[in-house]
Design an enzyme around this catalytic site. Structure first.
Site, short mmCIF file in Angstrom:
data_model
loop_
_atom_site.label_atom_id
_atom_site.label_comp_id
_atom_site.label_asym_id
_atom_site.label_seq_id
_atom_site.Cartn_x
_atom_site.Cartn_y
_atom_site.Cartn_z
N MET A 102 40.05 87.34 59.87
CA MET A 102 39.18 87.85 60.93
C MET A 102 38.96 86.77 61.99
O MET A 102 39.59 85.74 61.95
CB MET A 102 37.88 88.35 60.32
N ARG A 333 32.47 76.84 50.15
CA ARG A 333 32.51 77.99 49.24
C ARG A 333 33.18 77.53 47.95
O ARG A 333 33.86 76.49 47.92
CB ARG A 333 33.28 79.15 49.86
N CYS A 829 45.99 103.84 24.68
CA CYS A 829 47.32 103.25 24.76
C CYS A 829 47.87 103.62 26.13
O CYS A 829 47.30 104.42 26.83
CB CYS A 829 48.22 103.74 23.64
N TYR A 849 39.41 99.83 20.44
CA TYR A 849 40.49 98.91 20.76
C TYR A 849 41.26 99.36 21.99
O TYR A 849 41.16 100.52 22.40
CB TYR A 849 41.46 98.75 19.57
P1 ADP Z 1 37.53 80.91 59.15
O1 ADP Z 1 36.75 81.96 58.48
O2 ADP Z 1 38.85 81.40 59.63
O3 ADP Z 1 37.58 79.65 58.35
P2 ADP Z 1 35.46 79.67 60.74
O4 ADP Z 1 34.36 80.52 61.22
O5 ADP Z 1 35.17 78.82 59.57
O6 ADP Z 1 36.75 80.57 60.52
O7 ADP Z 1 35.90 78.77 61.94
C1 ADP Z 1 37.07 78.01 61.88
C2 ADP Z 1 36.78 76.57 62.24
O8 ADP Z 1 36.15 76.50 63.50
C3 ADP Z 1 35.84 75.87 61.32
O9 ADP Z 1 36.49 75.37 60.21
C4 ADP Z 1 35.33 74.77 62.17
O10 ADP Z 1 36.20 73.68 62.13
C5 ADP Z 1 35.32 75.37 63.53
N1 ADP Z 1 33.95 75.74 63.89
C6 ADP Z 1 33.31 76.89 63.63
N2 ADP Z 1 32.03 76.83 64.08
C7 ADP Z 1 31.88 75.61 64.62
C8 ADP Z 1 30.79 74.92 65.21
N3 ADP Z 1 29.61 75.50 65.36
N4 ADP Z 1 31.00 73.67 65.64
C9 ADP Z 1 32.20 73.10 65.50
N5 ADP Z 1 33.26 73.66 64.95
C10 ADP Z 1 33.11 74.92 64.50
#
Ligand code: ADP
Ligand code: MG
Ligand code: MG
Length: 877
Positions: A102, A333, A829, A849
């Site tokens: 996304m 995560r 089965c 089972y």
């Molecule tokens: P994805 O879900 O594809 O990992 P992210 O929302 O994590 O997308 O955004 C991708 C990258 O953009 C992040 O890993 C980060 O490096 C950069 N990024 C997102 N938000 C910020 C922010 N507020 N400031 C600086 N870099 C950002």
């Protein structure tokens, strides 16, 4: 009044349903006191409303405005303010991670005025400000305005003219912004929106819309993520990794997601922003080198990684940015990992005292175990190694090299094995990655798109093989020593070692399979599997049996942990050189001829059963009397017709042709088969029962169970049962007599059926066909993909038992059967017996089972253990 917006200080990691994984974990980190840029999350509920109604829910705009005001106040600057702009990112984030599927837009709030304010606030760093602005237009143009991203890429490439993006100066970047704005005007007929709030609002909707982008839909289907969850949106104040050499951005794991070993794993890119790391635009440096560049940030990062591991009690992955020497956490995560790492990490965490063995069992899955049972390359084989890359996702893959996703999908559809070879992959390559046996890239590290997605899918991947020169347009790559591989040439890639070989390398059984076959656990991985399997076996309530028709399969099943045979098919015993006897049986002119044919079959059947009983010792063996229609055992109608037409036919051929025609059915699935055959051909079932009884007499301890297929009414069962019981009594052999429950009517009248049955075994393949009213062979090719696309079912009901429909029949039959006969033994089965979700269903429904093919037995054992351990009111906790 619904609450659609949560500040990062309000959420926590348990709110993934509402805030998505990214939002929930940003909140969790904020509350742990870690350095997270402030921000807030718009809920998945708002997304679901927007997607259903086509408009943002009422009150959302006001709520967002309130949170934005609060954010502006705490930051002391306003969004897009000309002299000192607050900038934000607008980031997608669903409950389940969908890497790169996304959208995210960075640097929201820049326009022709605020770009100067940003430069001024950064101490006159014009280059940084214009670089941020061009990134905004590029990302916004592509994801929000739907402009072809190549238009921007091409303009950038033309400007770079072979240099790196960091070589561009402020003036050049400013000119690039002008040409980007021109692209927007040309493509949309409108100017790039200068209003910061408008930018934000449009980006929020674009992120919501990206939930339904084709690649996101495809990914969800592949990963079995429900289609109706929606995504949250995170609005996060920007921090900047593109301010110069003292800034940068990176990704890291708290352990090696490939091996599970603890250590420092990650990639870092100086003077860069966001996606640059995973997109592989420049070569990253290993995270360890950050220590030299910026020791303070490095030490802080390590200490945060430790905090996170102890807090989540699991491997975490992390996205971070350093802005002029200050570390910021942008995401964490519980990280994806390879199957082997999952087992290793689970037991490591037990040894570290972070989790219990019970938890360790729930931390691994049957699918992961199944992956560990895949074959690996034969170490002793002759092979020609042409290069080595990074071992990004394990496995041994062999196939024809292809250089585009389209070609991969095309050849795979023709049944060919292919290896997708790319310089690097991007989210648009998803269909090709799914189609391929393995993925090979020449650029990008273990955190690259190819590596992350392949690990998630359990697909073999070698990435960053920099010795290779990949020419995707020319559909060829070259390796050191003048090796050239063109499209269609076969290569082999080893995702465990990272090696790439020319031609087909033979494969051998995995170490885990050898362990199940009885080898002593030696390496770490097998030891971890051993510990977890023992604990799962101790915890599970479900028994596990095998579907096995031969002594060899039966013996393997026992080695793999089967506690009996749940389905021994007798069909194959009518094939091969016994066809002759079946033909005699069908052509028999009278009772005498028929009996003669049966008498000839009986000793052969008996010897089959003796072998199986011997392999199974005192474990129960459920033997199903013959099920398929008789014509399946006769010669093919076309061949016979040709013989007759060309005058080559013997009298017997002519008689056979007549018999085949007589037995021909419009709907063989619903025709003369199963119990019906036994009732129509006198002596057929009796012969089989006699063979079973005689075999049981010969093998001390044998425990046969006789299973009648395809009954729909108790009366059918009673007819067969009477005859069978008499034969068993005469032979002095004790055996349970029971039935398959595989027609809806049998399930719905289970209370009556149980009066004549000592056990039930759900034949869920037939039960699924008859409950849905479609036959597997006919539908899978013709309309299943459409049904999956439309979301009529998320996964084929032949793969995972359909709980609502077929499952209800199973539940009714279980309950009503047991009401009649409390000690009724109940199993399942058919393929579902080895499917993880279906095993959980069987546990939940109280079956005794599951029975599955020998290779799936370890999977079923593990999943049965997991089901018992995730049962909150189970005694095992
Ligand atoms: P994805 O879900 O594809 O990992 P992210 O929302 O994590 O997308 O955004 C991708 C990258 O953009 C992040 O890993 C980060 O490096 C950069 N990024 C997102 N938000 C910020 C922010 N507020 N400031 C600086 N870099 C950002
Ligand atoms: Mg991210
Ligand atoms: Mg059946």
């Amino acid at each position: 009044m619904a609450k659609y917006v949560y500040d990062f200080t309000e959420g926590n990691r348990n709110l993934k349903d509402l805030l998505g994984g990214k939002g929930a974990n940003l909140a969790e980190m904020t509350n742990l006191g870690l350095p997270v840029p402030p921000g807030f999350t718009i809920t998945t509920e708002a997304c679901r409303h927007y997607l259903a109604e086509g408009a943002l829910p009422e009150g959302l705009d006001r709520e967002v405005e309130e949170h934005l005001r609060a954010l502006e106040e705490s930051m002391g600057k306003r969004l897009g303010q000309a002299d000192d702009p607050l900038l934000v990112s607008v980031r997608s984030g669903a409950k389940f991670s969908m890497p790169g599927m996304m959208e995210t837009v960075l640097n929201i709030g820049l326009n022709d005025e605020s770009v100067h304010g940003l430069a001024k606030q950064a101490g006159g760093n014009d280059r940084f400000a214009w670089d941020s602005y061009r990134r905004l237009i590029q990302m916004f143009g592509k994801t929000v305005l739907g402009i072809d991203g190549d238009l921007f890429e091409d303009a950038l490439d033309a400007l770079k003219d072979g240099r790196q993006d960091t070589d561009l100066d402020a003036g050049e970047l400013q000119r690039l912004v002008e040409s980007y704005k021109g692209i927007v005007r040309d493509q949309t007929g409108d100017d790039f929106p200068a209003d910061a709030r408008e930018q934000m609002r449009m980006a929020v909707m674009a992120v919501f819309d990206s939930w339904n982008a084709p690649r996101a839909i495809l990914y969800r289907r592949q990963e079995r993520i429900p289609a109706d969850l929606g995504t949250a949106v995170n609005i996060c104040s920007m921090v900047f990794g593109n301010c110069g050499g003292d800034s940068g951005t990176g990704v890291a794991f708290t352990r090696d997601p490939g091996s599970g070993r603890q250590g420092i794993y990650g990639d870092y890119l100086q003077n860069a922003q966001g996606e640059d790391v995973v997109a592989g635009i420049r070569n990253t440096i290993p995270l360890q080198e950050l220590e030299r560049l910026d020791k303070r940030s490095y030490d802080e990062l390590l200490s945060i990684m430790e905090t996170l591991e102890n807090h989540y009690r699991d491997l975490c992955d992390i996205e971070f940015t350093i802005e002029r020497g200050k570390l910021w956490m942008l995401q964490t995560r519980v990280g994806k990992r390879t199957a082997g790492a999952a087992f290793r990490i689970a037991t490591q965490l037990v040894d570290q005292g972070l989790i219990t063995m019970d938890e360790a069992v729930t931390r691994v899955t049957g699918d992961q175990l199944a992956r560990l049972m895949f074959p690996r390359f034969d170490a002793g084989a002759d092979k020609r190694r042409i290069a080595k890359g990074m071992n990004a996702s394990p496995g041994a893959a062999v196939g024809k090299a292809v250089f585009s996703s389209e070609r991969a999908a095309e050849l795979a559809a023709q049944g060919e094995d292919v290896i997708l070879v790319r310089r690097e992959t991007n989210p648009d390559d998803l269909s090709g990655m799914i189609a391929a046996r393995g993925i090979l890239t020449s650029r990008g590290g273990k955190t690259s798109h190819a590596a992350v997605v392949a690990r998630g899918m359990g697909k073999t991947c070698v990435c960053g093989a920099e010795e290779l020169d990949v020419d995707t347009a020319g559909r060829t790559f070259s390796a050191p020593g003048g090796v050239v591989v063109n499209e269609g040439d076969v290569i082999s890639i080893d995702g465990t070692s990272g090696e790439i070989f020319l031609g087909e390398v033979p494969v051998v059984a995995s170490a885990v399979v050898e362990y199940f076959e009885g080898a002593e656990p030696e390496d770490d991985l097998v030891k971890a599997v051993d510990r977890i399997m023992r604990h799962a076996d101790g915890a599970r309530r479900l028994g596990v049996r095998a579907n096995a028709d031969t002594p060899e399969d039966a013996a393997r099943a026992v080695r793999f942990g089967a506690e009996g045979i749940g389905l021994c098919r007798t069909e194959h015993m009518f094939l091969g050189d016994r066809r002759q006897l079946v033909e005699d049986l069908v052509l028999a002119a009278g009772a005498e001829d028929r009996q003669a044919a049966l008498d000839a079959l009986e000793p052969l059947q008996k010897s089959d059963f003796v072998g199986i009983f011997q392999a199974m010792g005192d474990r129960p063996v459920t033997i199903r009397l013959i099920d398929p229609p008789l014509h399946e055992f006769l010669p093919d109608i076309v061949g016979l017709s040709v013989k007759v037409a060309t005058g080559e036919a013997t009298d017997k051929d002519r008689a056979l042709l007549a018999a085949v025609k007589r037995l021909h059915e419009q709907n063989p699935m619903l025709g003369l088969r199963g119990v019906r055959l036994g009732l129509v051909i006198p002596g057929l079932f009796a012969m089989q029962v006699r063979a079973i009884a005689q075999a049981a007499k010969e093998v001390p301890g044998a425990r046969p169970e006789i299973m009648i297929p395809l009954i729909a009414a108790v009366q059918e069962l009673e007819c067969v049962r009477e005859e069978a019981a008499a034969i068993l009594a005469e032979a002095g052999v004790g055996a349970l007599i029971g039935t398959m429950v595989e027609t809806p009517r049998a399930a719905l009248t289970a209370g009556q059926v149980a009066e004549a049955a000592e056990f039930f075994s759900f034949g869920t393949n037939d039960l699924t066909q008859m409950a849905w009213g479609f036959s597997r062979d006919d539908v899978e090719a013709s309309f299943f993909s459409r049904y999956l696309e439309l979301g009529i079912f998320g996964v084929s009901p032949f793969e995972t038992l359909d709980r609502e429909g077929v499952g209800r029949l199973v539940a009714i039959a279980t309950e009503e059967g047991r009401a009649t006969r409390p000690d009724l033994k109940i199993g399942i089965c058919g393929e579902h017996g080895g499917d993880p979700d279906s095993v959980h269903f069987c546990h939940d429904t109280g079956l005794d089972y599951v029975s599955c093919s020998p290779f799936r037995i370890p999977v079923a054992r593990l999943e049965a253990g997991r089901a018992a351990l995730s049962d909150t009111d189970s005694d095992t906790r």
